[in-house]
Write a protein that holds these residues in place. Structure first.
Motif, short mmCIF file in Angstrom:
data_model
loop_
_atom_site.label_atom_id
_atom_site.label_comp_id
_atom_site.label_asym_id
_atom_site.label_seq_id
_atom_site.Cartn_x
_atom_site.Cartn_y
_atom_site.Cartn_z
N ASP A 181 3.55 -5.16 -15.69
CA ASP A 181 2.70 -6.25 -16.18
C ASP A 181 1.78 -6.75 -15.07
OD1 ASP A 181 3.73 -6.13 -18.71
OD2 ASP A 181 5.11 -7.82 -18.48
N ARG A 182 2.32 -6.86 -13.85
CA ARG A 182 1.51 -7.28 -12.70
C ARG A 182 0.38 -6.29 -12.46
NH1 ARG A 182 6.28 -8.22 -10.04
NH2 ARG A 182 6.03 -6.38 -8.70
N ALA A 183 0.72 -4.99 -12.58
CA ALA A 183 -0.28 -3.93 -12.36
C ALA A 183 -1.40 -4.02 -13.38
CB ALA A 183 0.39 -2.56 -12.44
N VAL A 184 -1.04 -4.23 -14.65
CA VAL A 184 -2.06 -4.31 -15.71
C VAL A 184 -2.96 -5.53 -15.48
CG1 VAL A 184 -2.43 -4.68 -18.18
CG2 VAL A 184 -0.74 -3.02 -17.42
N GLU A 185 -2.37 -6.65 -15.04
CA GLU A 185 -3.19 -7.83 -14.74
C GLU A 185 -4.17 -7.53 -13.60
OE1 GLU A 185 -3.55 -10.69 -16.48
OE2 GLU A 185 -2.31 -9.48 -17.82
N LEU A 186 -3.70 -6.80 -12.60
CA LEU A 186 -4.58 -6.42 -11.49
C LEU A 186 -5.71 -5.51 -11.96
CD1 LEU A 186 -2.33 -5.71 -8.36
CD2 LEU A 186 -4.23 -7.30 -8.52
N LEU A 187 -5.39 -4.58 -12.87
CA LEU A 187 -6.41 -3.67 -13.40
C LEU A 187 -7.52 -4.44 -14.11
CD1 LEU A 187 -4.17 -0.83 -14.91
CD2 LEU A 187 -5.48 -0.73 -12.80
N ASP A 191 -12.28 -9.26 -9.72
CA ASP A 191 -12.48 -9.65 -8.32
C ASP A 191 -11.76 -8.69 -7.37
OD1 ASP A 191 -14.03 -11.87 -8.90
OD2 ASP A 191 -12.28 -13.18 -9.13
N ARG A 192 -10.70 -8.06 -7.87
CA ARG A 192 -9.91 -7.20 -6.98
C ARG A 192 -9.93 -5.72 -7.36
NH1 ARG A 192 -4.11 -9.45 -5.77
NH2 ARG A 192 -4.21 -7.68 -4.35
N THR A 193 -10.38 -5.42 -8.56
CA THR A 193 -10.34 -4.03 -9.03
C THR A 193 -11.71 -3.57 -9.50
OG1 THR A 193 -8.04 -4.32 -9.73
CG2 THR A 193 -9.22 -2.44 -10.63
N GLU A 194 -12.10 -2.39 -9.03
CA GLU A 194 -13.35 -1.77 -9.48
C GLU A 194 -13.03 -0.45 -10.17
OE1 GLU A 194 -16.42 -1.15 -6.58
OE2 GLU A 194 -15.97 -3.03 -5.56
N PHE A 195 -13.72 -0.18 -11.28
CA PHE A 195 -13.64 1.12 -11.94
C PHE A 195 -14.99 1.80 -11.80
CE2 PHE A 195 -9.67 -0.13 -13.66
CZ PHE A 195 -9.03 1.06 -14.01
N VAL A 196 -14.99 2.96 -11.17
CA VAL A 196 -16.23 3.70 -10.94
C VAL A 196 -16.16 5.02 -11.70
CG1 VAL A 196 -17.73 4.74 -9.20
CG2 VAL A 196 -16.36 2.71 -8.61
N ASN A 222 -12.89 -3.50 -17.33
CA ASN A 222 -14.34 -3.32 -17.27
C ASN A 222 -14.75 -2.28 -16.23
OD1 ASN A 222 -15.14 -5.38 -19.18
ND2 ASN A 222 -14.38 -6.86 -17.69
N THR A 223 -15.74 -1.48 -16.58
CA THR A 223 -16.31 -0.52 -15.63
C THR A 223 -17.24 -1.28 -14.69
OG1 THR A 223 -16.21 1.21 -17.31
CG2 THR A 223 -17.64 1.62 -15.42
N SER A 224 -17.12 -1.02 -13.38
CA SER A 224 -17.90 -1.76 -12.39
C SER A 224 -19.26 -1.12 -12.15
CB SER A 224 -17.15 -1.83 -11.06
OG SER A 224 -15.84 -2.28 -11.27
N ASN A 225 -19.26 0.19 -11.93
CA ASN A 225 -20.52 0.89 -11.68
C ASN A 225 -20.33 2.39 -11.90
OD1 ASN A 225 -19.86 2.06 -8.84
ND2 ASN A 225 -19.43 -0.12 -8.64
N ILE A 226 -21.43 3.11 -11.84
CA ILE A 226 -21.37 4.57 -12.00
C ILE A 226 -22.06 5.25 -10.81
CG2 ILE A 226 -21.22 4.55 -14.53
CD1 ILE A 226 -24.23 5.25 -14.59
N ILE A 227 -21.62 6.47 -10.55
CA ILE A 227 -22.29 7.32 -9.57
C ILE A 227 -22.79 8.55 -10.31
CG2 ILE A 227 -22.03 8.76 -7.51
CD1 ILE A 227 -19.81 6.85 -6.58
N VAL A 228 -24.10 8.76 -10.28
CA VAL A 228 -24.67 9.98 -10.86
C VAL A 228 -24.75 11.00 -9.73
CG1 VAL A 228 -26.52 11.02 -12.20
CG2 VAL A 228 -25.98 8.59 -12.50
N ASN A 229 -23.94 12.03 -9.84
CA ASN A 229 -23.77 13.01 -8.75
C ASN A 229 -24.47 14.33 -9.09
OD1 ASN A 229 -22.72 14.00 -6.32
ND2 ASN A 229 -20.85 14.74 -7.30
N GLY A 230 -24.87 15.06 -8.05
CA GLY A 230 -25.42 16.41 -8.26
C GLY A 230 -26.86 16.45 -8.69
N ILE A 231 -27.65 15.41 -8.32
CA ILE A 231 -29.06 15.38 -8.70
C ILE A 231 -29.86 16.31 -7.77
CG2 ILE A 231 -31.11 13.92 -8.99
CD1 ILE A 231 -29.12 11.52 -9.28
#
Length: 292
Positions: A181-187, A191-196, A222-231
């Protein structure tokens, strides 16, 4: 930095998640932050990227003082998980009952849960400033993240039935539930977790990123940002061989801008493999030139 920050890298297989996660780990370590890079991807190649042996144990990266890495081996993690689940019961149950419980633990679900359990240990560990997770391909990752969300229901149903689950006896699960449960709250803590999400400028990669980002949002992440790779670099597109592909990529880059309303970093295709500290440091300078 008072609290550990967690950064998750996800995306389709083959888009360069490991390279971008490794680059990010080097970037933060070079800034003086105590950093660890952990992968749950069965096709992980951190050993190749850092040009040293990295396995199922936390390993210091040579040549950079405050960077460690680990490749979670699902089979080893499963054995550790089963041993932990069975240990307290060895004094209570007879051999026949222990054998039944062990059979219950021999399932693909247990393997997924074991990897996730080991992975979550790092979210409970405050010795690092930055914990970077190079996750498995997106569909697998989504399933791992959804598992703890359904635990309350899963425990209730199992308690009314046999008292067994594919993750072990209900009692063991209830004891671990607080940790999950603590882990899911962190996800869910932006403020503390980024999804890229790492992606290529291609139609299938765009669709996968949008779909996966929506699936995460449905479970409150929530997704924080994206990286478009291989341009392809613009100067290379003067070559007739690359011109058509460059035009196709530009079309998809416009589509990404229109359809994905998130901060975007662009990583151009290099003329060398992304491996070794020297190259990773160079790539980090390119990727994070605008700062964080």
């Amino acid at each position: 930095m008072s609290e550990t920050k967690f950064i998750f890298f996800s995306g389709k297989g083959g888009v360069g998640k490991t390279s971008m996660a490794s680059t990010t780990a080097v970037y933060y370590a070079r800034k003086g932050l105590n950093t660890i890079l952990v992968t749950t991807d069965p096709a992980a190649n951190l050993s190749d990227v850092f040009e040293q042996k990295i396995g199922h144990q936390v390993t210091k990266i040579a040549g950079i003082g405050n960077l460690s890495a680990m490749e979670i081996d699902s089979k080893e993690a499963t054995e550790e998980y089963k041993e932990k689940a069975l240990a307290p019961m060895k004094e209570i149950f007879n051999d026949e009952m222990l054998k039944l419980i062990e059979e219950q633990l021999n399932s693909p679900c247990t393997e997924e849960m074991a990897s996730f359990d080991r992975f979550i240990d790092f979210m409970d560990d405050d010795q690092y400033d930055i914990v970077i997770f190079d996750t498995a391909p997106t569909g697998h990752t989504i399933r791992l993240l959804e598992l703890p969300v359904d635990w309350s229901k899963h425990i209730e149903e199992s308690a009314q039935g046999s008292g067994q689950t594919c993750m072990g006896p209900v009692q063991n699960i209830q004891e671990s539930k607080e940790k999950y449960d603590r882990a899911v709250e962190l996800l869910k803590d932006t403020d503390r977790t980024e999804f890229v999400f790492v992606m290529h400028p291609e139609g299938s990669s765009i669709r996968e990123t949008i779909r996966s980002s929506q699936e995460l949002q449905e479970i409150g992440i929530n997704t924080s940002n994206i990286i478009v790779n291989g341009i392809l670099p613009e100067e290379e597109c003067q070559n007739p061989f690359f011109k058509k592909r460059g035009e196709m990529q530009q079309k998809y880059l416009t589509q990404i801008e229109e359809e994905i309303d998130l901060p975007t970093k662009k990583m151009y295709l290099l003329d060398q493999e992304i491996k070794g500290l020297e190259v990773l440091t160079k790539v980090a300078a390119i990727l994070y030139k605008e700062g964080r």
